[in-house]
Scaffold this active site. Sequence first.
Site, PDB file in Angstrom:
ATOM      1  N   SER A  31       2.698   2.388  -9.904  1.00 37.98           N
ATOM      2  CA  SER A  31       3.766   3.294 -10.282  1.00 37.98           C
ATOM      3  C   SER A  31       3.269   4.236 -11.382  1.00 37.98           C
ATOM      4  O   SER A  31       2.312   4.964 -11.169  1.00 37.98           O
ATOM      5  CB  SER A  31       4.990   2.488 -10.724  1.00 37.98           C
ATOM      6  N   ASP A  48      10.162   3.799  -0.391  1.00 34.68           N
ATOM      7  CA  ASP A  48      10.200   3.833  -1.849  1.00 34.68           C
ATOM      8  C   ASP A  48      11.067   5.000  -2.327  1.00 34.68           C
ATOM      9  O   ASP A  48      10.780   6.157  -2.015  1.00 34.68           O
ATOM     10  CB  ASP A  48       8.771   3.973  -2.389  1.00 34.68           C
ATOM     11  N   HIS A  73       9.469   0.244  -3.349  1.00 36.00           N
ATOM     12  CA  HIS A  73       8.654   0.330  -4.558  1.00 36.00           C
ATOM     13  C   HIS A  73       7.977  -0.992  -4.897  1.00 36.00           C
ATOM     14  O   HIS A  73       6.869  -1.006  -5.436  1.00 36.00           O
ATOM     15  CB  HIS A  73       9.538   0.774  -5.728  1.00 36.00           C
TER      16      HIS A  73
END
Length: 689
Positions: free
Chosen positions: A542, A627, A662
């Site tokens: 991320s 995501d 995610h």
Amino acid sequence: MPPLSPPLAQQHAGADPYAWLQARDTPEVMAYLEAENHYQQACLAHQAPLRDALFEQIKGRILETDLSLPSPWGPYLYYTRTTAGDEYARHYRCPRPADGSNQADEQAETLLLDPNALAAGGFLSLGAFSISPDHQRLAYSLDTSGDEDYALYVKDLASGAVTALPFDDCDGSMTWANDSQTLFFGELDETHRPWRLRRYTLGDTDAPTVFEEPDGRVFLHCYRTSSEQQLVLLLNSKTTCEAWVLDANTPLADFTCLAPRQEGHEYFPDHGMLEGQWRWFIRSNQDGINFALYQAPAEHVPRPDQWQLLVPRPDQWQLLVPHRDAVMLEDLSLNASAFTLSLREGGLPIIEVHPEGQPAYRVQLPDAAYSLYVQDSLEFTSPCVRLRYEALNRPAQVRQLALATGAQTVLKQTPVLGTFDADDYVSERLWATAPDGTQVPISLVRRRADHGRSVPLYLYGYGAYGESLDPWFSHARLSLLERGVAFAIAHVRGGGELGEAWYRAGKQAHKQNTFDDFIACAEHLINTGVTTAERLAISGGSAGGLLIGAVLNLRPELFRCAIAEVPFVDVLNTMLDPDLPLTVTEYDEWGNPQEPEVYARIKAYAPYENVKAQAYPALLVVAGYNDSRVQYWEAAKWVARLRTHKTDDNLLLLKTEMGAGHGGMSGRYQGLRDVALEYGFVLESLGVV
């Protein structure tokens, strides 16, 4: 050499030649992602035996059938059980033993929820799991795609009947009022921001709106206080908070503002007791960036129809624990006879207990670098809390802390099956020097037998949002350590390990510090002989993927290979598009590139923008098609640009999880196979087999 040629994405005319990859679900995009997945699978096909061995090793260390430590609440013990072969833990309860023990009675237990049956082999993420105050119902929410859009359910625990609530675009939160009939839940806007609070009464077909937050930077969240007597509606951006409160016994009344928002003022309220009197406890940064603790009276006055909540004005807040320049006050836990502070000092988490009528004390622990937090404050009247404690070489323990005396009891330690001795590994805290002279902490674990000699090393980093990467134990990581691969965490600026100032020194105009710190950590590990550039792997996910992308552009020769998971690498284009999920809320972290100065600053470090003609290390990039936080195309565009610019023959692989978001795949065995894939890539890249 790779078994086939890598896919080459078409370049279209315009400023962003790969912008076409943002056209979700089109045949061209799907074909490209499938080609990349096929290429990744073909390139790593020969590693299948290694992956299988790693998977079995990791699984073999985990007690697959296990019972969580039961938590007492009211007339029941609540707990989960994992069973060998199942992806998810099942949720149970049983009557609370009369002797006050935590021993679950399997003969009298009730199955509350089985996520394995609900998942049916697909993706599943459990959001809320909330028992009503009268213990008669379970409210829960499910995400079945990975996009963090939840469906809401209420289960009657006596009959087993499940009601699906008729609401869409839900954030997954479900908060009970004390009547056990009223639920508050959050609704998402078109940018996936929790912005509306709705109130649902069991049996109704509609849920009236309680509150709407128009500011695109601000998230909305509702929770019950420690006392279980109040509800808090928290509205917070990354720099400002505003809290509204409501007596949990009068859910149809209106919320009342505790303190109007002021830019830069963050405060977080809770409700409990101090010296036998109900009080508001407010953690606030109004006196300094590391926060102080205040208390204020919590009064009610009778009215003909209900009790009216009198909310204290900010000028009634009384200082309880002052601001400390070297100590960050991160969190607060309340029990009827004590309040417990979660602090951060010298880069380490500290638990400080303030028992009623006695001096405050700090919890003493055996390791030099560790992770520690209050896992469960139990019931409000409980004389104990439970702490979770672990280190890089020490499996997680749940410790019961007697608040009045400080006595600790280890109630449960995560088992490690097979041959394992924590003393075979040494955990260390090192310090690297950044270019501006700042000392940057590194947490390191390696085999004791390898101490003093150069070894392959896996370096992990994040450095954003003030998140702290406290050292944690990993069953999977033992597969690296046993093969002589050390593991390290770079606690770079932008994280919260050394307090609020550490975070602020790695955000917005200071973001370059995050990358410089990580490079300094890598150089320190190399220069001190812990490892070499040829045997150094790096990883981040991320915002940590942004970190990896940036340092690869800056100093690719320092690293042998890298893993970037759901990487935020197309940061400039994403932040230029306010219609994308979460973009506006991220302005406080990265800045708004509509401003020329901010545009230039982000463009100078954005990984996608700064790919150049140079040799890059071997790279495995992982994305989630569903995501909603970091869109799949960020990874796809970055890999496409790298393919056309890099001058080396090292592997460049893109794996897009087509049914995940995610957090990757949701099941525990699916997760272990993903780890085995990444470890296989790292071990072969580093020459360790």
